[in-house]
Motif scaffolding. Structure first.
Motif, PDB file in Angstrom:
ATOM      1  N   GLN A 186       3.978  55.151  60.394  1.00 14.10           N
ATOM      2  CA  GLN A 186       3.104  56.000  61.813  1.00 14.10           C
ATOM      3  C   GLN A 186       1.817  55.346  61.571  1.00 14.10           C
ATOM      4  N   MET A 187       0.804  54.775  61.466  1.00 14.84           N
ATOM      5  CA  MET A 187       0.210  54.641  61.927  1.00 14.84           C
ATOM      6  C   MET A 187      -0.319  52.947  60.463  1.00 14.84           C
ATOM      7  N   PHE A 188      -1.048  51.956  61.771  1.00 15.85           N
ATOM      8  CA  PHE A 188      -0.729  51.036  61.876  1.00 15.85           C
ATOM      9  C   PHE A 188      -2.844  50.589  61.515  1.00 15.85           C
ATOM     10  N   SER A 189      -3.581  49.606  60.195  1.00 14.87           N
ATOM     11  CA  SER A 189      -4.692  49.115  60.700  1.00 14.87           C
ATOM     12  C   SER A 189      -4.980  48.218  59.553  1.00 14.87           C
ATOM     13  N   PRO A 190      -5.729  46.854  60.306  1.00 11.97           N
ATOM     14  CA  PRO A 190      -6.135  46.452  59.633  1.00 11.97           C
ATOM     15  C   PRO A 190      -6.296  46.037  58.377  1.00 11.97           C
ATOM     16  N   ILE A 191      -5.854  45.113  57.569  1.00 11.95           N
ATOM     17  CA  ILE A 191      -5.880  44.461  55.950  1.00 11.95           C
ATOM     18  C   ILE A 191      -7.284  44.851  55.325  1.00 11.95           C
ATOM     19  N   ARG A 192      -7.967  43.231  56.582  1.00 10.82           N
ATOM     20  CA  ARG A 192      -9.676  43.299  55.900  1.00 10.82           C
ATOM     21  C   ARG A 192     -10.333  44.561  55.969  1.00 10.82           C
ATOM     22  N   ALA A 193     -10.618  45.137  57.241  1.00  8.66           N
ATOM     23  CA  ALA A 193     -11.318  46.152  57.524  1.00  8.66           C
ATOM     24  C   ALA A 193     -10.490  47.453  56.284  1.00  8.66           C
ATOM     25  N   GLU A 194      -9.851  47.112  56.267  1.00  9.57           N
ATOM     26  CA  GLU A 194      -9.690  48.350  55.502  1.00  9.57           C
ATOM     27  C   GLU A 194     -10.090  47.986  53.320  1.00  9.57           C
ATOM     28  N   SER A 195     -10.021  46.640  53.470  1.00 12.09           N
ATOM     29  CA  SER A 195     -10.231  46.390  51.503  1.00 12.09           C
ATOM     30  C   SER A 195     -10.045  45.031  51.707  1.00 12.09           C
ATOM     31  N   SER A 196     -11.440  44.718  52.354  1.00 13.53           N
ATOM     32  CA  SER A 196     -12.174  43.517  52.001  1.00 13.53           C
ATOM     33  C   SER A 196     -11.860  42.125  50.621  1.00 13.53           C
ATOM     34  N   GLU A 197     -12.303  44.036  49.531  1.00 13.50           N
ATOM     35  CA  GLU A 197     -12.605  43.222  47.857  1.00 13.50           C
ATOM     36  C   GLU A 197     -10.480  43.273  47.658  1.00 13.50           C
ATOM     37  N   GLU A 198     -10.287  43.766  48.231  1.00 16.94           N
ATOM     38  CA  GLU A 198      -8.423  43.347  48.758  1.00 16.94           C
ATOM     39  C   GLU A 198      -8.331  42.460  48.285  1.00 16.94           C
ATOM     40  N   THR A 199      -8.165  41.647  49.872  1.00 16.41           N
ATOM     41  CA  THR A 199      -7.440  40.579  50.598  1.00 16.41           C
ATOM     42  C   THR A 199      -8.651  39.191  49.700  1.00 16.41           C
ATOM     43  N   ASN A 200      -9.967  39.635  49.054  1.00 16.74           N
ATOM     44  CA  ASN A 200     -10.561  38.425  48.451  1.00 16.74           C
ATOM     45  C   ASN A 200      -9.953  38.027  46.997  1.00 16.74           C
ATOM     46  N   ALA A 201      -8.992  38.836  46.811  1.00 18.99           N
ATOM     47  CA  ALA A 201      -8.696  38.877  45.112  1.00 18.99           C
ATOM     48  C   ALA A 201      -7.433  37.476  44.802  1.00 18.99           C
ATOM     49  N   ARG A 202      -7.566  36.164  44.896  1.00 21.92           N
ATOM     50  CA  ARG A 202      -6.506  35.793  44.935  1.00 21.92           C
ATOM     51  C   ARG A 202      -5.165  36.153  44.478  1.00 21.92           C
ATOM     52  N   GLY A 203      -5.353  36.841  42.799  1.00 19.23           N
ATOM     53  CA  GLY A 203      -3.975  37.317  42.321  1.00 19.23           C
ATOM     54  C   GLY A 203      -3.889  38.932  42.327  1.00 19.23           C
ATOM     55  N   ALA A 204      -4.408  39.513  43.409  1.00 22.79           N
ATOM     56  CA  ALA A 204      -3.594  40.515  43.869  1.00 22.79           C
ATOM     57  C   ALA A 204      -2.089  40.444  45.443  1.00 22.79           C
ATOM     58  N   HIS A 205      -1.608  39.910  44.554  1.00 20.65           N
ATOM     59  CA  HIS A 205      -0.131  39.792  44.776  1.00 20.65           C
ATOM     60  C   HIS A 205       0.770  41.201  45.593  1.00 20.65           C
ATOM     61  N   THR A 206       0.141  42.314  46.421  1.00 18.50           N
ATOM     62  CA  THR A 206       0.276  42.578  46.513  1.00 18.50           C
ATOM     63  C   THR A 206       1.360  43.092  48.314  1.00 18.50           C
ATOM     64  N   MET A 207       1.086  41.597  49.303  1.00 22.06           N
ATOM     65  CA  MET A 207       1.753  42.246  50.463  1.00 22.06           C
ATOM     66  C   MET A 207       3.122  41.641  50.789  1.00 22.06           C
ATOM     67  N   ARG A 208       3.821  41.857  51.507  1.00 22.18           N
ATOM     68  CA  ARG A 208       5.019  41.476  52.036  1.00 22.18           C
ATOM     69  C   ARG A 208       4.338  40.730  53.503  1.00 22.18           C
ATOM     70  N   VAL A 209       5.555  39.122  53.110  1.00 16.33           N
ATOM     71  CA  VAL A 209       4.728  38.723  54.030  1.00 16.33           C
ATOM     72  C   VAL A 209       6.209  38.033  54.578  1.00 16.33           C
ATOM     73  N   VAL A 210       5.973  37.835  56.076  1.00 14.47           N
ATOM     74  CA  VAL A 210       6.919  37.470  57.573  1.00 14.47           C
ATOM     75  C   VAL A 210       6.339  36.431  58.117  1.00 14.47           C
ATOM     76  N   VAL A 211       7.236  35.074  57.734  1.00 15.66           N
ATOM     77  CA  VAL A 211       6.847  34.018  58.947  1.00 15.66           C
ATOM     78  C   VAL A 211       8.024  33.682  59.443  1.00 15.66           C
ATOM     79  N   ARG A 212       7.539  32.917  60.504  1.00 15.45           N
ATOM     80  CA  ARG A 212       8.219  32.380  61.685  1.00 15.45           C
ATOM     81  C   ARG A 212       8.332  31.423  62.203  1.00 15.45           C
ATOM     82  N   LEU A 213       9.314  30.812  61.588  1.00 15.45           N
ATOM     83  CA  LEU A 213       9.283  28.954  61.096  1.00 15.45           C
ATOM     84  C   LEU A 213       9.013  28.142  62.543  1.00 15.45           C
TER      85      LEU A 213
END
Length: 797
Positions: A186-213
């Protein structure tokens, strides 16, 4: 057209003249068409309805989780991508109201909404300029949140909401049609503003990614490029990216891949129900055609051709089916509501099941097809008139051996179809029964569970966080009716799980190939509260603090895998890839528990004291409370005690352990109840069909019965004669049904647990049940035949 309309009017008059026949046929068709309409509406919502995004057919989901740095590498290196965005589940504690409340939300990348092609109904969506470390605290809200929590305020943009006691500025409202599959965000926020530490971690494979070709890029070409990028990253970052692949999946197919098979099986099941309904109505038509034999002969004598007679009979069938389809909509509405209420949360978009124009159009088409199906063969027989014989019978309906054989074939077919469905349902019942009797490895009765997520802004300090949990544990422990209380970061049968790569002192492991082990931070009384057996060593105590010897407890599976021939007590382990590994000494071994599902094996796991947890961001915890009273009766009291420690921390996910386990098998229960419902309908229709055939035969053979009784036949012999006719049909149908079930139940194997698709007990019991029901259906007409008065019967025409 006028001629066609007259034929419809004639068909309606004929149906009104036979109200008993019409009511039985309409009800039978309503059951079959209604069940099919309901399943189609469910499958349309889950599998067929396009995702509510711009050009959804061009959206692809990457398998598994992806880290933010990997997403950026894909974006910069690929020429096949037009847009790429990611999201992960983020629970948000709303503290604007009088009582804090847990709201489901999502943290998204700056390109996420552009990738989906979503435009807001108010304000703007989150963009790349918002998704920066230390960025402004902003939130994009759903239409439901706007209406329910902000009263649909037209000036909502720029207003503030408090999340974890931090003010967030509302920047936009999403359209009512927006949804994120498998999330009720019901609410959405920018991921790097929420947790910059996690978004810097290459081993944190926690995101679901959607691609438009990009335009004119074929999937195979894009996949080859993604494979090349994955290999490059694997060489560049072996610790974090070994075996990491970026596999493109059409998003809609990806969402339903786990439920598609079961839904299609249910669709086939309702198809069987419809076939049984059609055979019943076809039998009714055959019987009615015999009674209308003289009428057809007169019409033929007056010049009506065979095509004209056939067309009229088919029109009657189609009109009857359309009436049945209309009645079936009410049954379909009940079944679809039942399915939605019963459906587990992991079936995506099930809640969107609706009766729209397409569902109505399919129901109409199905009704017309059904009418053609059950009226064509009887119509062909009925329109084949022998004028001389028919008119010579002085109005007595005679029937023919061909029609009798056809009726018997149809009855045999419906028995066979019912047995296939019932064996399928029987296998699911056996499987569900086996699953419910699986012991999870701990006591589940009188246990209340709940979840806490402390805000990082307030509880980044590890000592303060530990102090909060210890105070809450102590306050709950002191409540009347509480026997013991414990805590764990990952709850058995809960939604979360955490794993780390393991290092064992004295053993060399290849970089990137370290085993992944499930890790759980617990309190000293956790094992005692759930009744988990301690097999060796000791449990944790309040003396295990951050400044004492780091300790760990492992489960049996861990010992069997890593120390099969050794005493594991005293061995030292650590989490691999840490800058400064903290070596933990194993002080105990506990029994395995079912953590991920009753049908899933436990994995090697390591328990650590939450008071020695070194990671500041691990601020969540689950409490387990064993009570001597009804656990639900303590909910309000526990909430008050938590508020006395911190009134801004909500107590979320309050459920008993029994309810939690029940939810974990919700999908199997869903399949079982729906297939059981359809199998029950099939058995009912088959029983009615057998009853109808024998009743008709008894009526046709009334004179024969009278002659037999006049010649000395006893009532028992008449009863045996009629019953034997029904039993022959049922036994033949049973053999055919068992053979068909042997062939098709293998498709159920993926839905079964601890039961084979050819389970002998099920294959023995189900046919006996069907034969028993069929005998009951045979008994009433057979008993009626024994009451025939020979004098009356001999005068019968």
């Amino acid at each position: 057209m006028e001629k066609f309309w007259k034929e419809i009017q004639f068909a309606l008059r004929m149906l009104r003249k036979s109200p008993g026949f019409t009511v039985v046929a309409v009800l039978t068709l309503a059951l079959g068409i209604g069940a099919n309409t309901a399943m189609f509406s469910v499958i349309r919502a889950v599998m067929l309805k396009p995702l509510p995004y711009n050009e959804p057919e061009n959206l692809f989901r990457l398998s598994g989780g992806t880290s933010y740095p990997d997403l950026q590498d894909l974006k910069q290196s690929s020429k096949s991508i037009k847009d790429i965005g990611g999201y992960r589940r983020e629970v948000m504690d709303l503290t604007s109201g009088r009582v804090p409340e847990r709201i489901e939300g999502a943290a998204v990348t700056g390109d996420f909404f552009r990738t989906l092609g979503i435009q807001p109904q108010k304000g703007r969506v989150i963009g790349p300029n918002d998704d920066i470390p230390g960025g402004a605290k902003i939130v994009l809200i759903s239409d439901a949140f706007w209406k329910n929590y902000m009263a649909g305020d037209p000036d909502v943009i720029g207003k503030s909401v408090s999340i974890a006691s931090i003010p967030y500025t509302v920047i936009g409202v999403l359209p009512p049609t927006f949804e994120l599959p498998n999330l009720k965000a019901q609410m959405f926020s920018p991921i790097r503003a929420e947790s910059s530490e996690e978004t810097n971690a290459r081993g944190a494979h926690t995101m679901r990614v959607v691609v438009r070709l990009a335009a004119n890029v074929i999937v195979d070409q894009a996949q080859s490029e993604f494979n090349a990028i994955a290999k490059r990253l694997e060489k560049q970052y072996p610790e974090e990216n070994t075996d990491v692949r970026f596999v493109l999946n059409p998003w809609q197919q990806f969402l339903v891949k786990d439920v598609q098979r079961a839904l299609l099986i249910l669709l086939v099941a309702v198809g069987f129900v419809l076939l049984i309904a059609c055979t019943n109505v076809a039998n009714l038509f055959l019987a009615r055609a015999t009674e209308r034999e003289k009428e057809m002969a007169i019409r033929a004598a007056l010049g009506a051709g065979r095509a004209s007679l056939l067309r009229q009979l088919i029109v009657e069938g189609v009109v009857l089916a359309i009436i049945g389809g209309f009645a079936g909509l009410f049954i379909a509405s009940w079944i679809s509501d039942f399915a939605v209420r019963l459906g587990p949360e992991n079936i995506p978009r099930l809640q969107n099941t609706r009766f729209d124009f397409i569902v109505f159009a399919v129901t109409l088409g199905l009704s017309v097809f059904t009418g053609l199906l059950f009226s064509l063969a009887p119509g062909l027989h009925a329109s084949k008139i022998n004028l001389e014989e028919s008119l010579r019978e002085s109005g007595r309906a005679t029937g023919s051996r061909t029609r009798q054989r056809m009726r018997n074939v149809l009855a045999t077919l419906e028995i066979a179809l019912a047995i296939v469905l019932l064996i399928g349902a029987g296998l699911l019942i056996r499987s569900f029964w086996s699953l419910q009797n699986v012991r999870p490895g701990f006591r589940t009765d009188h246990v209340l569970t709940m979840n806490f997520l402390l805000p990082l802004t307030t509880y980044a300090d590890i000592d303060k966080r530990s102090q909060f949990f210890e105070q809450v544990l102590q306050r709950i422990k002191n409540l009347p009716g509480v026997e013991s209380v414990g805590s764990t970061s990952e709850l058995p049968f809960g939604t979360g799980s955490g794993f780390h790569n393991l290092a064992i002192e004295g053993r060399r492991m290849a970089v990137g190939k370290e085993p992944e082990i499930y890790a759980r931070s617990i309190s000293p009384d956790y094992f005692h509260t759930l009744g988990i057996a301690v097999l060796q060593g000791r449990v944790f105590s309040m003396q295990d603090r951050k400044d004492t010897l780091p300790v760990a407890i492992v489960n049996e599976k861990f010992v069997r895998r890593f120390f099969p021939q050794e005493n594991s007590l005293g061995k030292r382990i650590a989490w691999a890839r840490a800058d400064a590994p903290i070596w933990m000494t194993i002080v105990g071994v506990v029994s395995d528990v079912k953590s991920f599902g009753l049908d899933l094996e436990e994995e090697p796991a390591v328990y650590t004291p939450f008071t020695q947890e070194p990671r500041f961001w691990k601020t969540w915890m689950n409490m387990v409370v064993r009570t001597s009273v009804d656990p639900s009766s303590l909910i309000a009291t526990i909430q008050k005690e938590v508020a006395r420690v911190d009134k801004n921390v909500p107590v979320a996910d309050l459920l008993t352990m029994d309810a939690l386990i029940s939810e974990s098998i919700g999908e199997r229960r869903f399949h079982l109840l729906l297939l059981g419902l359809f199998a029950g309908l099939a058995l009912l229709l088959a029983g009615v069909g057998i009853y109808g055939i024998l009743s008709y035969n008894v009526r046709q053979r009334t004179q024969e019965m009278g002659i037999r009784m006049a010649l000395g036949a006893s009532q028992r012999e008449i009863l045996r004669l009629i019953l034997s006719q029904g039993i022959r049909l049922v036994v033949l149908g049973a053999f055919i049904g068992i053979g068909a079930a042997l062939a098709v139940t293998r498709f159920l194997q993926s839905l079964l647990y601890a039961v084979g698709s050819n389970d002998l007990l099920t294959f023995l019991i189900v046919p006996l049940i069907v034969i028993g029901v069929a005998l009951l259906a045979c008994y009433a007409p057979a008993k009626r035949a024994t009451r025939v008065n020979p004098v009356v019967a001999l005068r019968y025409e």
